[in-house]
Design a protein around this motif. Sequence first.
Motif, PDB file in Angstrom:
ATOM      1  N   ILE A 153      94.627  22.106  -2.181  1.00 33.18           N
ATOM      2  CA  ILE A 153      96.056  21.999  -1.864  1.00 33.18           C
ATOM      3  C   ILE A 153      96.740  21.010  -2.813  1.00 33.18           C
ATOM      4  O   ILE A 153      97.817  21.285  -3.350  1.00 33.18           O
ATOM      5  CB  ILE A 153      96.254  21.606  -0.386  1.00 33.18           C
ATOM      6  CG1 ILE A 153      95.704  22.719   0.518  1.00 33.18           C
ATOM      7  CG2 ILE A 153      97.730  21.349  -0.075  1.00 33.18           C
ATOM      8  CD1 ILE A 153      95.603  22.355   1.986  1.00 33.18           C
ATOM      9  N   ASP A 172      91.553  10.634  -6.913  1.00 31.47           N
ATOM     10  CA  ASP A 172      90.512  11.414  -6.239  1.00 31.47           C
ATOM     11  C   ASP A 172      89.182  11.001  -6.857  1.00 31.47           C
ATOM     12  O   ASP A 172      88.913  11.293  -8.025  1.00 31.47           O
ATOM     13  CB  ASP A 172      90.759  12.918  -6.427  1.00 31.47           C
ATOM     14  CG  ASP A 172      89.817  13.760  -5.561  1.00 31.47           C
ATOM     15  OD1 ASP A 172      88.621  13.414  -5.452  1.00 31.47           O
ATOM     16  OD2 ASP A 172      90.284  14.771  -5.003  1.00 31.47           O
ATOM     17  N   THR A 204      93.608  14.737   1.550  1.00 34.52           N
ATOM     18  CA  THR A 204      92.161  14.533   1.691  1.00 34.52           C
ATOM     19  C   THR A 204      91.720  15.044   3.071  1.00 34.52           C
ATOM     20  O   THR A 204      92.545  15.215   3.963  1.00 34.52           O
ATOM     21  CB  THR A 204      91.808  13.030   1.620  1.00 34.52           C
ATOM     22  OG1 THR A 204      92.354  12.397   2.784  1.00 34.52           O
ATOM     23  CG2 THR A 204      92.372  12.372   0.383  1.00 34.52           C
ATOM     24  N   ASP A 257     103.690  16.512   9.067  1.00 39.42           N
ATOM     25  CA  ASP A 257     103.336  17.775   9.749  1.00 39.42           C
ATOM     26  C   ASP A 257     102.220  17.529  10.767  1.00 39.42           C
ATOM     27  O   ASP A 257     101.953  18.393  11.595  1.00 39.42           O
ATOM     28  CB  ASP A 257     102.864  18.795   8.697  1.00 39.42           C
ATOM     29  CG  ASP A 257     102.553  20.155   9.307  1.00 39.42           C
ATOM     30  OD1 ASP A 257     103.402  20.666  10.067  1.00 39.42           O
ATOM     31  OD2 ASP A 257     101.465  20.701   9.042  1.00 39.42           O
TER      32      ASP A 257
HETATM   33  P1  NAD Z   1      89.826  20.204  -0.410  1.00 39.19           P
HETATM   34  O1  NAD Z   1      88.473  19.919   0.127  1.00 39.19           O
HETATM   35  O2  NAD Z   1      90.005  21.335  -1.352  1.00 39.19           O
HETATM   36  O3  NAD Z   1      90.413  18.893  -1.102  1.00 39.19           O
HETATM   37  C1  NAD Z   1      90.248  17.609  -0.582  1.00 39.19           C
HETATM   38  C2  NAD Z   1      90.172  16.645  -1.744  1.00 39.19           C
HETATM   39  O4  NAD Z   1      90.121  15.324  -1.211  1.00 39.19           O
HETATM   40  C3  NAD Z   1      88.916  16.827  -2.611  1.00 39.19           C
HETATM   41  O5  NAD Z   1      89.264  17.006  -3.968  1.00 39.19           O
HETATM   42  C4  NAD Z   1      88.138  15.539  -2.408  1.00 39.19           C
HETATM   43  O6  NAD Z   1      87.455  15.138  -3.574  1.00 39.19           O
HETATM   44  C5  NAD Z   1      89.259  14.581  -2.064  1.00 39.19           C
HETATM   45  N1  NAD Z   1      88.804  13.371  -1.379  1.00 39.19           N
HETATM   46  C6  NAD Z   1      87.788  13.220  -0.497  1.00 39.19           C
HETATM   47  N2  NAD Z   1      87.682  11.935  -0.125  1.00 39.19           N
HETATM   48  C7  NAD Z   1      88.665  11.264  -0.784  1.00 39.19           C
HETATM   49  C8  NAD Z   1      89.085   9.907  -0.823  1.00 39.19           C
HETATM   50  N3  NAD Z   1      88.448   8.968  -0.116  1.00 39.19           N
HETATM   51  N4  NAD Z   1      90.137   9.575  -1.586  1.00 39.19           N
HETATM   52  C9  NAD Z   1      90.787  10.512  -2.321  1.00 39.19           C
HETATM   53  N5  NAD Z   1      90.419  11.814  -2.345  1.00 39.19           N
HETATM   54  C10 NAD Z   1      89.385  12.182  -1.579  1.00 39.19           C
HETATM   55  O7  NAD Z   1      90.766  20.383   0.879  1.00 39.19           O
HETATM   56  P2  NAD Z   1      92.196  21.096   0.951  1.00 39.19           P
HETATM   57  O8  NAD Z   1      92.023  22.532   1.283  1.00 39.19           O
HETATM   58  O9  NAD Z   1      92.992  20.727  -0.237  1.00 39.19           O
HETATM   59  O10 NAD Z   1      92.774  20.391   2.284  1.00 39.19           O
HETATM   60  C11 NAD Z   1      93.232  19.065   2.244  1.00 39.19           C
HETATM   61  C12 NAD Z   1      93.576  18.569   3.643  1.00 39.19           C
HETATM   62  O11 NAD Z   1      94.628  19.350   4.206  1.00 39.19           O
HETATM   63  C13 NAD Z   1      92.436  18.625   4.677  1.00 39.19           C
HETATM   64  O12 NAD Z   1      92.505  17.480   5.490  1.00 39.19           O
HETATM   65  C14 NAD Z   1      92.782  19.839   5.527  1.00 39.19           C
HETATM   66  O13 NAD Z   1      92.228  19.778   6.811  1.00 39.19           O
HETATM   67  C15 NAD Z   1      94.295  19.706   5.554  1.00 39.19           C
HETATM   68  N6  NAD Z   1      95.014  20.932   5.883  1.00 39.19           N
HETATM   69  C16 NAD Z   1      96.081  20.818   6.725  1.00 39.19           C
HETATM   70  C17 NAD Z   1      96.808  21.945   7.027  1.00 39.19           C
HETATM   71  C18 NAD Z   1      97.979  21.868   7.955  1.00 39.19           C
HETATM   72  O14 NAD Z   1      98.204  22.791   8.709  1.00 39.19           O
HETATM   73  N7  NAD Z   1      98.790  20.825   7.914  1.00 39.19           N
HETATM   74  C19 NAD Z   1      96.454  23.189   6.480  1.00 39.19           C
HETATM   75  C20 NAD Z   1      95.377  23.256   5.603  1.00 39.19           C
HETATM   76  C21 NAD Z   1      94.662  22.103   5.301  1.00 39.19           C
END
Ligand code: NAD
Length: 309
Positions: A153, A172, A204, A257
């Motif tokens: 995302i 990241d 994250t 959100d």
């Molecule tokens: P993803 O796993 O593709 O990306 C997460 C990123 O966070 C990774 O690149 C990882 O290296 C990084 N990360 C992990 N620990 C970290 C830290 N301590 N500091 C900085 N970066 C760190 O996940 P995504 O699909 O991009 O989703 C991201 C977030 O969005 C998740 O929490 C997911 O649950 C949430 N999400 C929310 C909704 C919503 O409805 N609001 C929808 C989809 C996803």
Amino acid sequence: MDGVKVFVADDVSESGLEPLRAAGFQIEKRTGLKGDALFEAVRDADALIVRSETKVTAELMDAARRLRAIGRAGVGVDNIDVPAATARGIVVMNAPDGNTMTTAEHTFALLLALARRIPQAHASLKAGRWERKKFVGTELRGKTLGIIGLGRIGRVVASRAQGFEMKVIAYDPFVSPEQARELDIELLPLEAVFERADFLTIHTPLTPETRGLIGAQAFARMKKGVRIINCARGGLIDEQALYEAIRSGKVAGAALDVFSEEPPPPDHPLLALEEVVVTPHLGASTREAQESVAVIVAEQLRDYFLTGS
Ligand code: NAD
Ligand code: MLT
């Protein structure tokens, strides 16, 4: 597969469950159940499908004596006790990329709403006022967007921001500077992202390491007038610290959100602030994304029960 019972506990797309129906699985969908009613409902289930509402605890797994698999129609599995599932031999599956675009688009919608104060101006005009001076916004071009978490995302949000001619910086620890350079993103230490961002968005997962990542110390480092967006998980931002940072004028606005408690209590202090724009965990809520995550999870469950993999 007439014998396999799938219990769907949250609001998951009906058409997305078609791969399971076509394979002859028995599907029972009842949403909003809590406590004993939920425990009773899962008693004979072989598989359970949830979004973020249902908390899949060790106790719930013990009540579901036949449970072999849990499907999360979305990305985050923080509402599932994964170690407890593993200890019981229950497989946990998610849909990592089914809602990426939709959630990135919602993040950007929130960012634009913050920059131009659209929800506040909308409410004002609907209330019969015409307040052009009150709602002067800020242009995105030339501003710096800080992204914490440059995963699926975060990267889509970055490309949209570049389309608006924003400078994108990110933190990241699992992304290399080369990967970031290819995306025209400057990878920096966390503190530097806090210090340089005009807009800050977090993407994250919620883990023990990331809980409260944006708290009082982080706000102290930020520019006065920074705007914050959280379309990931509520616990990532310390809500009390955010409230104080907005009241002090350090943070000009926040778009949220997600909340540490969902739904947040009606008297939640952040809900009373005019600078705060909110949506009720709608990040992934488009027809396309909901169908996509349901199909991804349904196909994984079908293949698991049919082939054992
Ligand atoms: P993803 O796993 O593709 O990306 C997460 C990123 O966070 C990774 O690149 C990882 O290296 C990084 N990360 C992990 N620990 C970290 C830290 N301590 N500091 C900085 N970066 C760190 O996940 P995504 O699909 O991009 O989703 C991201 C977030 O969005 C998740 O929490 C997911 O649950 C949430 N999400 C929310 C909704 C919503 O409805 N609001 C929808 C989809 C996803
Ligand atoms: C996710 O992690 O994918 C989101 O929380 C989506 C959702 O279930 O609304």
